[in-house]
Enzyme design. Structure first.
Site, PDB file in Angstrom:
ATOM      1  N   LYS A  81      40.818  36.864  47.350  1.00  0.00           N
ATOM      2  CA  LYS A  81      39.758  36.490  48.559  1.00  0.00           C
ATOM      3  C   LYS A  81      39.497  34.895  48.632  1.00  0.00           C
ATOM      4  O   LYS A  81      39.342  34.472  47.634  1.00  0.00           O
ATOM      5  CB  LYS A  81      38.427  37.397  48.485  1.00  0.00           C
ATOM      6  CG  LYS A  81      37.604  37.237  49.787  1.00  0.00           C
ATOM      7  CD  LYS A  81      36.410  38.226  49.442  1.00  0.00           C
ATOM      8  CE  LYS A  81      35.345  38.041  50.467  1.00  0.00           C
ATOM      9  NZ  LYS A  81      34.439  39.059  50.489  1.00  0.00           N
ATOM     10  N   SER A 156      33.296  41.819  54.084  1.00  0.00           N
ATOM     11  CA  SER A 156      33.984  40.736  54.607  1.00  0.00           C
ATOM     12  C   SER A 156      35.207  40.431  53.786  1.00  0.00           C
ATOM     13  O   SER A 156      35.774  39.502  53.877  1.00  0.00           O
ATOM     14  CB  SER A 156      32.732  39.518  54.065  1.00  0.00           C
ATOM     15  OG  SER A 156      32.718  39.626  52.677  1.00  0.00           O
ATOM     16  N   SER A 180      31.108  44.693  50.939  1.00  0.00           N
ATOM     17  CA  SER A 180      32.293  44.029  51.556  1.00  0.00           C
ATOM     18  C   SER A 180      33.650  44.500  50.650  1.00  0.00           C
ATOM     19  O   SER A 180      34.566  43.928  51.201  1.00  0.00           O
ATOM     20  CB  SER A 180      31.977  42.528  51.343  1.00  0.00           C
ATOM     21  OG  SER A 180      30.906  42.320  52.086  1.00  0.00           O
TER      22      SER A 180
END
Length: 474
Positions: A81, A156, A180
């Site tokens: 990420k 996210s 997330s």
């Protein structure tokens, strides 16, 4: 028969790398080709590190040829990420504020991936600073759900879920502060694994809420999540078993508390989701586990405590940057962070004390009797991007933040479909007991066929300005 090396489960690819049927370079090329073919539809990758990945793959092949074996991830392409620092590789934390930023050091997790012989193939899209989303006023689009690119992925860790569900990588490292990792995994039909708080170090990961931030994994299967966890988790500071140590173990005698009322009584729960989780409880019972309904503290209690902690700590983390470059933030993220202005230090102290009481209550009343909790991850499938139009943030119903508040490990595993879109169960376990959690999740996964289902092949999706945007590359 699997024809494309990019579709090989990690353990099968690892076996072929060691017996000479496959090279890391060939495997990396297969993944790079897959990214080039599909990322224009998914927007999962913000940066593709093609040149450096091929060089790392060549070194991995050379090392294996010389008898140096660093473990199951040796020679396996992985992605992280874009909240994690990567030395010399673009790292924006999902924001235009950091456009062009090149960290000088790797995050600790990235360093451990490299030490395990993994091939870092690129950086994955994230909601801006891991806050709210999707937003459309950045210079790059949000990741799209491979099951229907008109729908969001959840966040996210949006790019991580899209990349794994879309077959671009088999495993990825992400972060989870309120769900997330687990909610995007649920919406995209893959596995999301949030370990116990602190089991994976967060040094070099952009801070959202230090009290709730967890490093986690999004992977194509429970086994691949467990393998990735074992490669990067702190092992020397705990007596916990490796997460992969009980894969394939029978569930006979394990006690699972089914927190059915925790989501069944919520008016937003989709009936098909309730049926799917009931079916998972039945399947786990058939596999030998003892299933009994259990009452948890009310979900809004966890959500209220978590909201105070996140907003107070996020505002403090961004206070100086907002003053210096607030005009670079997307509007919804700017507004969401500013909400922390309403909270006092005393509010944060009270919320942290409430979190400790909730954790203690779960340990005393639930984990004293049960080996794991079964419940839902999200209460609906993924919703359309169109639902996020307008200035107000749009929240989707889920049951994830409770285990950020308490710090217990939690695992999301696919459990069915509604109108062609994935649904998921969530399993939570005792602190430090990732092994039992993965044992249960893997057994359920093997007894069902949901994780083996693949989304339809993508079609190009235009960005908001009408252009189809490919991933940048070296």
């Amino acid at each position: 028969m699997i024809e494309n090396p990019a579709d090989l489960p990690i353990l099968e690819a690892a076996e072929r790398l060691r017996d000479g049927r496959l090279t890391s370079v060939a495997l990396t090329v297969a993944h790079l080709d897959r990214i080039a073919e599909r990322n224009g539809a998914y927007h999962a990758f913000l940066h593709v590190a093609a040149e450096s990945a091929l060089a790392e793959a060549a070194r991995a092949d050379e090392a294996l040829g010389c008898g140096e074996d660093r473990g199951p991830l040796h020679g396996i392409p992985v992605a992280v990420k874009d909240l994690f620092d990567t030395a010399g590789m673009p790292t924006t934390y999902g924001s235009d504020v950091y456009a062009g930023y090149l960290p000088t050091e790797d995050a600790e997790v990235v360093r451990r991936l490299r030490a395990a012989g993994a091939v870092l193939i690129g950086k994955l899209e994230t909601y801006e600073f891991a806050m709210v989303g999707p937003v459309f006023d950045r210079s790059f689009p949000p990741a799209a759900n491979p099951w229907d690119v008109r729908r969001f992925t959840g966040g996210s860790s949006s790019g991580s879920a899209a990349a794994v569900a879309g077959g671009l990588v088999r495993t990825s490292v992400a972060s989870d502060t309120g769900g997330s990792v687990r909610s995007p995994a649920a919406y995209c039909g893959v596995v999301g694994f949030k370990p116990t708080y602190g089991r994976i170090p967060a040094r070099g990961v952009f801070v959202l809420s230090p009290s709730l931030d967890h490093v986690g994994l999004i992977s194509a299967s429970v086994a691949e999540a467990a393998i990735t966890f074992d490669a990067i988790a702190d092992a020397e500071t705990t007596d916990a078993e490796p997460a992969a140590s009980r894969l394939g173990g029978a569930l006979s005698g394990l006690r699972i508390g089914y927190a059915r009322k925790w989501f069944a009584d919520d008016p937003e729960t989709l009936p098909a989701l309730l049926d799917a989780v009931d079916g998972a409880a039945s399947q786990l019972s058939l596999l030998g586990a003892r299933i009994e309904e259990v009452a948890l503290p009310a979900a809004p209690d966890f959500e209220s405590v978590g909201a105070v902690i996140i907003h107070a700590e996020a505002f403090e983390a961004h206070r100086r940057q907002l003053a210096a470059s607030g005009d670079g933030y997307s509007r919804k993220v700017f507004q969401n962070i500013l909400s922390g202005l309403c909270l006092t230090p005393e509010d944060l102290v009270r919320a942290r004390h409430a979190a400790a009481r909730l954790r203690d209550r779960i340990d005393r009343t639930v984990f004293a009797r049960f080996d794991a909790i079964l419940t839902a991850t999200t209460l609906t499938p993924a919703i359309p991007f169109a639902d996020f139009a307008g200035e107000a943030a749009r929240w989707t119903p889920m049951r994830t933040i409770a285990f950020n508040v308490t710090g217990h490990p939690a695992l999301s595993v696919p459990c069915g479909f509604a109108n062609g879109l994935p649904l998921a169960i969530q399993l939570a376990g005792r602190a430090g007991d990732e092994a039992t959690l993965c044992q249960i999740g893997h057994a359920y996964e093997q007894a069902s066929d949901f994780a083996a289902s693949k989304p339809p092949l993508p079609f190009p999706r235009a960005a908001s300005d009408g252009r189809t945007q490919p991933a940048p590359s070296e």
